[in-house]
Design a protein around this motif. Structure first.
Motif, mmCIF file in Angstrom:
data_model
loop_
_atom_site.group_PDB
_atom_site.id
_atom_site.type_symbol
_atom_site.label_atom_id
_atom_site.label_comp_id
_atom_site.label_asym_id
_atom_site.label_seq_id
_atom_site.Cartn_x
_atom_site.Cartn_y
_atom_site.Cartn_z
ATOM 1 N N VAL A 112 0.825 -1.205 0.000
ATOM 2 C CA VAL A 112 0.000 0.000 0.000
ATOM 3 C C VAL A 112 0.861 1.258 0.000
ATOM 4 N N LEU A 113 0.253 2.338 -0.480
ATOM 5 C CA LEU A 113 0.755 3.684 -0.255
ATOM 6 C C LEU A 113 -0.041 4.225 0.916
ATOM 7 N N LEU A 114 0.665 4.755 1.893
ATOM 8 C CA LEU A 114 0.015 5.235 3.112
ATOM 9 C C LEU A 114 -0.343 6.713 3.006
ATOM 10 N N TYR A 115 -1.536 7.036 3.466
ATOM 11 C CA TYR A 115 -1.978 8.430 3.508
ATOM 12 C C TYR A 115 -1.818 8.965 4.923
ATOM 13 N N TRP A 116 -0.556 9.219 5.333
ATOM 14 C CA TRP A 116 -0.381 9.852 6.637
ATOM 15 C C TRP A 116 -0.736 11.323 6.563
ATOM 16 N N ARG A 117 -0.888 11.810 5.349
ATOM 17 C CA ARG A 117 -1.596 13.057 5.072
ATOM 18 C C ARG A 117 -2.611 12.680 4.008
ATOM 19 N N SER A 118 -3.800 13.219 4.109
ATOM 20 C CA SER A 118 -4.823 12.937 3.093
ATOM 21 C C SER A 118 -4.439 13.647 1.793
ATOM 22 N N PRO A 119 -5.010 13.232 0.665
ATOM 23 C CA PRO A 119 -4.740 13.958 -0.589
ATOM 24 C C PRO A 119 -5.075 15.451 -0.469
ATOM 25 N N GLU A 120 -6.111 15.785 0.290
ATOM 26 C CA GLU A 120 -6.470 17.199 0.491
ATOM 27 C C GLU A 120 -5.379 17.937 1.273
ATOM 28 N N GLU A 121 -4.819 17.272 2.284
ATOM 29 C CA GLU A 121 -3.719 17.896 3.049
ATOM 30 C C GLU A 121 -2.478 18.047 2.173
ATOM 31 N N TRP A 122 -2.178 17.020 1.364
ATOM 32 C CA TRP A 122 -1.036 17.120 0.453
ATOM 33 C C TRP A 122 -1.268 18.248 -0.555
ATOM 34 N N ALA A 123 -2.510 18.410 -1.008
ATOM 35 C CA ALA A 123 -2.824 19.489 -1.956
ATOM 36 C C ALA A 123 -2.477 20.845 -1.343
ATOM 37 N N GLN A 124 -2.819 21.035 -0.068
ATOM 38 C CA GLN A 124 -2.517 22.305 0.591
ATOM 39 C C GLN A 124 -1.006 22.488 0.756
ATOM 40 N N VAL A 125 -0.312 21.423 1.161
ATOM 41 C CA VAL A 125 1.156 21.485 1.281
ATOM 42 C C VAL A 125 1.768 21.846 -0.074
ATOM 43 N N LEU A 126 1.273 21.211 -1.133
ATOM 44 C CA LEU A 126 1.769 21.435 -2.488
ATOM 45 C C LEU A 126 1.549 22.879 -2.926
ATOM 46 N N HIS A 127 0.349 23.381 -2.699
ATOM 47 C CA HIS A 127 0.051 24.755 -3.124
ATOM 48 C C HIS A 127 0.831 25.765 -2.289
ATOM 49 N N ASP A 128 0.937 25.518 -0.982
ATOM 50 C CA ASP A 128 1.736 26.404 -0.121
ATOM 51 C C ASP A 128 3.189 26.434 -0.593
ATOM 52 N N TRP A 129 3.720 25.250 -0.944
ATOM 53 C CA TRP A 129 5.098 25.159 -1.427
ATOM 54 C C TRP A 129 5.250 25.936 -2.739
ATOM 55 N N ALA A 130 4.309 25.744 -3.668
ATOM 56 C CA ALA A 130 4.382 26.446 -4.957
ATOM 57 C C ALA A 130 4.327 27.961 -4.745
ATOM 58 N N SER A 131 3.480 28.405 -3.828
ATOM 59 C CA SER A 131 3.363 29.842 -3.553
ATOM 60 C C SER A 131 4.638 30.387 -2.916
ATOM 61 N N SER A 132 5.150 29.676 -1.908
ATOM 62 C CA SER A 132 6.314 30.183 -1.164
ATOM 63 C C SER A 132 7.612 30.120 -1.955
ATOM 64 N N THR A 133 7.669 29.276 -3.000
ATOM 65 C CA THR A 133 8.894 29.158 -3.794
ATOM 66 C C THR A 133 8.779 29.875 -5.136
ATOM 67 N N GLY A 134 7.720 30.650 -5.314
ATOM 68 C CA GLY A 134 7.560 31.434 -6.535
ATOM 69 C C GLY A 134 7.244 30.595 -7.766
ATOM 70 N N GLN A 135 6.540 29.473 -7.579
ATOM 71 C CA GLN A 135 6.238 28.587 -8.699
ATOM 72 C C GLN A 135 4.850 28.821 -9.306
ATOM 73 N N LEU A 136 4.110 29.797 -8.814
ATOM 74 C CA LEU A 136 2.783 30.048 -9.386
ATOM 75 C C LEU A 136 2.931 30.461 -10.857
ATOM 76 N N ASN A 137 2.055 29.937 -11.685
ATOM 77 C CA ASN A 137 2.033 30.191 -13.136
ATOM 78 C C ASN A 137 3.271 29.660 -13.860
ATOM 79 N N THR A 138 4.007 28.787 -13.211
ATOM 80 C CA THR A 138 5.165 28.141 -13.832
ATOM 81 C C THR A 138 4.791 26.685 -14.083
ATOM 82 N N ILE A 139 5.171 26.177 -15.241
ATOM 83 C CA ILE A 139 4.921 24.760 -15.523
ATOM 84 C C ILE A 139 6.077 23.944 -14.949
ATOM 85 N N MET A 140 5.728 22.940 -14.141
ATOM 86 C CA MET A 140 6.726 22.068 -13.532
ATOM 87 C C MET A 140 6.370 20.624 -13.832
ATOM 88 N N THR A 141 7.381 19.795 -14.016
ATOM 89 C CA THR A 141 7.115 18.370 -14.175
ATOM 90 C C THR A 141 6.891 17.767 -12.789
#
Length: 195
Positions: A112-141
């Protein structure tokens, strides 16, 4: 050996709950009520340990792998006990049924892949990271996100979990999937959730 039930701190700093010192915890309980309590305790223990060690994958057969990254939680040498693979497989099935894990790869029931953070929590972490690192409107792989030059909370995140988090963000207009030359990419948008 008379051992009191008490929390135990592992060399990694993780604190095992007192129930981990009880031999019955390592045995699949025949009584449904006892089994549910034990399964719930195992679930909490496995998810908190995974979060502590940043582990994402757990396999039923890990119980029989010497020196595996899960060994210190799947066994207790102080009382000479370890969980059996069939018991762990039953706990993993419960975790999948309750949305705390997903079989990966699909169509099997031992890893299994474990959800010690839910996909919704990971989504927030991901968006916070993109915002804080200046990745908004940038295409990333996807690879650039999980293998960044500077370690981040997303380092090592398995693609299936990343994909679910991005799906959450696309539904709230905070990301869009982009086809890129070497696979999948994403553009993070500044949209707010729920808009």
């Amino acid at each position: 050996m008379n051992m009191t039930l008490a929390p135990y701190t592992l060399p990694s700093g993780f604190v095992l709950p007192s129930i981990h010192s009880g031999p019955p915890f390592f045995t699949q309980q025949p009584n449904p009520n006892s089994r549910k309590i034990a399964t719930d305790n195992w679930t909490r223990l496995l998810l908190s340990y995974a979060r502590h060690k940043k582990l994402f994958v757990l396999r039923a057969e890990d119980v029989d792998v010497p020196n595996c990254e899960w060994e210190e939680v799947l066994s207790n040498p102080r009382i000479g006990r370890k969980i059996r693979a069939a018991h762990l497989a039953a706990i993993l099935a419960h975790m999948v049924t309750s949305g705390q894990a997903v079989y990966d790869p699909p169509n099997q029931t031992s890893a299994v892949l474990l959800y010690w953070r839910s996909p919704e929590e990971w989504a927030q972490v991901l968006h916070d990271w993109a915002s804080s690192t200046g990745q908004l409107n940038t295409i990333m792989t996807f690879y650039e996100i999980v293998e960044p030059p500077v370690p981040s909370p997303l380092s090592g995140l398995p693609f299936p979990i990343l994909r679910k988090a991005i799906t959450v963000l696309t539904k709230s207009n905070r990301a869009q999937i982009i086809a890129v030359a070497d696979g999948e990419g994403v553009r993070f948008l500044s949209g707010q959730p729920g808009r």
